[in-house]
Design a protein around this motif. Sequence first.
Motif, PDB file in Angstrom:
ATOM      1  N   UNK A  11       8.050  -2.223   2.478  1.00 36.32           N
ATOM      2  CA  UNK A  11       9.566  -1.882   3.068  1.00 36.32           C
ATOM      3  C   UNK A  11      10.242  -3.282   2.908  1.00 36.32           C
ATOM      4  N   UNK A  12      11.661  -3.197   2.717  1.00 35.28           N
ATOM      5  CA  UNK A  12      12.249  -4.347   2.486  1.00 35.28           C
ATOM      6  C   UNK A  12      12.727  -4.847   3.897  1.00 35.28           C
ATOM      7  N   UNK A  13      12.929  -6.281   4.072  1.00 38.93           N
ATOM      8  CA  UNK A  13      13.396  -6.657   5.271  1.00 38.93           C
ATOM      9  C   UNK A  13      14.297  -7.862   4.759  1.00 38.93           C
ATOM     10  N   UNK A  14      15.365  -7.886   5.747  1.00 37.84           N
ATOM     11  CA  UNK A  14      16.487  -8.685   5.367  1.00 37.84           C
ATOM     12  C   UNK A  14      16.592 -10.397   6.335  1.00 37.84           C
ATOM     13  N   UNK A  25       8.011  -6.696   2.237  1.00 39.24           N
ATOM     14  CA  UNK A  25       6.736  -6.757   2.944  1.00 39.24           C
ATOM     15  C   UNK A  25       5.849  -5.846   2.908  1.00 39.24           C
ATOM     16  N   UNK A  26       4.588  -6.008   2.860  1.00 39.67           N
ATOM     17  CA  UNK A  26       3.482  -5.079   2.910  1.00 39.67           C
ATOM     18  C   UNK A  26       3.833  -4.195   3.999  1.00 39.67           C
ATOM     19  N   UNK A  29       0.136   1.950   5.574  1.00 34.08           N
ATOM     20  CA  UNK A  29       0.629   3.360   5.548  1.00 34.08           C
ATOM     21  C   UNK A  29       1.785   3.301   6.506  1.00 34.08           C
ATOM     22  N   UNK A  30       2.616   2.418   6.982  1.00 37.02           N
ATOM     23  CA  UNK A  30       3.608   2.572   7.781  1.00 37.02           C
ATOM     24  C   UNK A  30       4.738   3.578   7.360  1.00 37.02           C
ATOM     25  N   UNK A  31       5.026   3.481   6.114  1.00 31.52           N
ATOM     26  CA  UNK A  31       5.919   4.566   5.481  1.00 31.52           C
ATOM     27  C   UNK A  31       5.642   5.859   5.866  1.00 31.52           C
ATOM     28  N   UNK A  32       4.226   5.924   5.687  1.00 29.63           N
ATOM     29  CA  UNK A  32       3.851   7.427   5.560  1.00 29.63           C
ATOM     30  C   UNK A  32       3.827   7.917   7.290  1.00 29.63           C
ATOM     31  N   UNK A  33       3.497   7.009   8.165  1.00 30.59           N
ATOM     32  CA  UNK A  33       3.627   7.302   9.702  1.00 30.59           C
ATOM     33  C   UNK A  33       5.011   7.690  10.046  1.00 30.59           C
TER      34      UNK A  33
END
Length: 267
Positions: A11-14, A25-26, A29-33
């Motif tokens: 996911x992208x962080x600013x 940023x790695x 499975x955060x996006x899946x949850x």
Amino acid sequence: MGYAAYKSLYHEEQSGLGFGGTEEVFAGLGNYTKALADPAFLDSLGNMGVYCVLYVPVLIGVSLALALLLDSAMARARRFFQIALFLPHAIPAMIASIVWLYLYLPGMSPVVDALDGVGAHWDFFAADTAVVSVVNISAWQWIGYNVIIFYAGLQAVPRETLEAATVDGAGALRTALRIKVPMIRSTVVLVALFTCIGAVQLFDAPMVVSQRANGMGVDWSPTMYIYQAAFQRHDYGLAAASALLLAVVAGTASFVVTKLGNRGRAA
């Protein structure tokens, strides 16, 4: 699919209050949850389930019935009706959806005026009827396509088998249900498989209908949710994870349809 799998793990962080650019940023499975915990995504899967329950039987049943009528001895002008039934499929999905949106609009649609004239008022954009409006658009566009597939399968049924059934006293309806349909079971399973996969990818019709139906959100279907995540919220990791989850749903549906078809064939 490999790139989507890669993107779903990040996911992208600013940094710098948004002025320092973004970095990937790695997330594991955060996006899946995140997708599975999002009520909007779960609701979109539920909407798709309701759509499939209505759409799949209607599409297969009507197209099979029309193909059997075209294959019957009483059919006339077969070539004309094949072309006429197939023409809606030649229209791009978005254009077809816009045309039907016009036909649904009160005050502009001859369909709505005709229904009101006989006292049968129908709100095509109500919260509980919008899904029916979407099913109608999709079925109108795909019925003719499936009619051609079914009709081609029926042409492969041995004519001597049908003649023997007629000699034995079987009527047209009994011949269609007891001989023709069982002999094209593999074609029916194939059409059911393609129909389920196409239903999972639903996008154009609900995207257009949602412009008028207040009960339909911008993420009514899973593909609309993915579109919103990617191109409105710019959360490409969530969009990729949601797309892969949808692919799992499509694969599961394909497996179930194939298994049921093989079981019916064996029986």
